[in-house]
Motif scaffolding. Structure first.
Motif, PDB file in Angstrom:
ATOM      1  N   ALA A 163      11.428  -8.794  16.883  1.00 48.15           N
ATOM      2  CA  ALA A 163      11.136  -8.475  18.373  1.00 48.15           C
ATOM      3  C   ALA A 163      10.157  -9.554  18.991  1.00 48.15           C
ATOM      4  CB  ALA A 163      10.501  -7.094  18.432  1.00 48.15           C
ATOM      5  N   THR A 164       9.309 -10.036  18.254  1.00 50.01           N
ATOM      6  CA  THR A 164       8.351 -10.739  18.887  1.00 50.01           C
ATOM      7  C   THR A 164       8.836 -12.252  19.203  1.00 50.01           C
ATOM      8  OG1 THR A 164       6.466  -9.695  17.465  1.00 50.01           O
ATOM      9  CG2 THR A 164       6.125 -12.050  18.308  1.00 50.01           C
ATOM     10  N   ILE A 179      10.948  -3.606   6.119  1.00 45.36           N
ATOM     11  CA  ILE A 179      12.036  -3.361   7.290  1.00 45.36           C
ATOM     12  C   ILE A 179      11.352  -3.251   8.554  1.00 45.36           C
ATOM     13  CG2 ILE A 179      13.482  -1.758   8.286  1.00 45.36           C
ATOM     14  CD1 ILE A 179      14.544  -0.914   5.437  1.00 45.36           C
ATOM     15  N   GLY A 180      10.018  -2.626   8.544  1.00 44.47           N
ATOM     16  CA  GLY A 180       9.271  -2.441  10.008  1.00 44.47           C
ATOM     17  C   GLY A 180       8.745  -3.998   9.969  1.00 44.47           C
ATOM     18  N   TYR A 181       8.472  -4.619   9.045  1.00 47.68           N
ATOM     19  CA  TYR A 181       7.813  -6.114   9.522  1.00 47.68           C
ATOM     20  C   TYR A 181       8.898  -7.171   9.999  1.00 47.68           C
ATOM     21  CZ  TYR A 181       5.917 -10.614   8.494  1.00 47.68           C
ATOM     22  OH  TYR A 181       5.509 -12.138   8.647  1.00 47.68           O
ATOM     23  N   LEU A 182       9.930  -7.090   9.381  1.00 52.71           N
ATOM     24  CA  LEU A 182      11.143  -7.729   9.842  1.00 52.71           C
ATOM     25  C   LEU A 182      11.581  -7.476  11.234  1.00 52.71           C
ATOM     26  CD1 LEU A 182      13.444  -7.996   6.634  1.00 52.71           C
ATOM     27  CD2 LEU A 182      11.808  -9.795   7.687  1.00 52.71           C
ATOM     28  N   SER A 198       9.480   1.347  -4.246  1.00 54.47           N
ATOM     29  CA  SER A 198      10.476   0.857  -3.743  1.00 54.47           C
ATOM     30  C   SER A 198      10.654   1.278  -2.120  1.00 54.47           C
ATOM     31  CB  SER A 198      11.727   1.243  -4.406  1.00 54.47           C
ATOM     32  OG  SER A 198      11.788   0.845  -5.542  1.00 54.47           O
ATOM     33  N   LEU A 199      10.602   2.805  -2.029  1.00 59.62           N
ATOM     34  CA  LEU A 199      10.255   3.162  -0.666  1.00 59.62           C
ATOM     35  C   LEU A 199       9.381   2.711   0.206  1.00 59.62           C
ATOM     36  CD1 LEU A 199      11.918   5.187   1.355  1.00 59.62           C
ATOM     37  CD2 LEU A 199      10.219   7.083   0.524  1.00 59.62           C
ATOM     38  N   GLU A 200       8.198   2.665  -0.330  1.00 54.80           N
ATOM     39  CA  GLU A 200       7.054   2.088   0.577  1.00 54.80           C
ATOM     40  C   GLU A 200       7.210   0.543   0.663  1.00 54.80           C
ATOM     41  OE1 GLU A 200       3.643   3.059  -1.748  1.00 54.80           O
ATOM     42  OE2 GLU A 200       3.736   5.004  -1.173  1.00 54.80           O
ATOM     43  N   VAL A 201       7.486  -0.135  -0.107  1.00 53.83           N
ATOM     44  CA  VAL A 201       7.761  -1.709   0.094  1.00 53.83           C
ATOM     45  C   VAL A 201       9.141  -1.647   0.932  1.00 53.83           C
ATOM     46  CG1 VAL A 201       8.522  -3.693  -1.037  1.00 53.83           C
ATOM     47  CG2 VAL A 201       6.874  -2.260  -2.181  1.00 53.83           C
ATOM     48  N   GLY A 202      10.116  -1.039   0.629  1.00 48.92           N
ATOM     49  CA  GLY A 202      11.440  -1.359   1.662  1.00 48.92           C
ATOM     50  C   GLY A 202      10.960  -1.054   3.055  1.00 48.92           C
TER      51      GLY A 202
END
Length: 93
Positions: free
Chosen positions: A21-22, A13-16, A5-9
């Motif tokens: 930003a893009t 969040i990083g992807y979003l 869950s931590l890895e997916v979360g």
């Protein structure tokens, strides 16, 4: 399960954040700053006490110069390219 869950979360969040930003700044700025990741990794390694070689320092200087030049040229080349694309003209070389 908690680790997954931590890895997916954190990935989500990083992807979003990256996508947002893009959308706000365009593609050029975020990709320009991605070039600084190896330089920052080298700086963190140096702070941890790892030895930094001459080749690494030269590479870091070249990356910083390239990023700086790209950011300085951003306004000039972007305006010319944008106008040429929307007029269906050739982009000057």
């Amino acid at each position: 399960m908690a680790l997954a869950s931590l890895e997916v979360g954190s990935t989500l969040i990083g992807y979003l954040c990256s996508t947002r930003a893009t959308q706000k700044t365009g593609v050029r700025e975020p990709t320009t700053y991605l070039n600084l990741i190896p330089v920052l990794a080298m700086a963190i390694a140096a702070m941890r006490g790892d030895a930094i070689g001459h080749e690494q320092m030269l590479g870091a200087v070249r990356v910083i110069i390239g990023v700086g030049a790209s950011l300085l040229m951003k306004g000039r080349s972007h305006a010319v390219t944008h106008q040429a694309l929307f007029r269906n003209d050739r982009v000057p070389s």
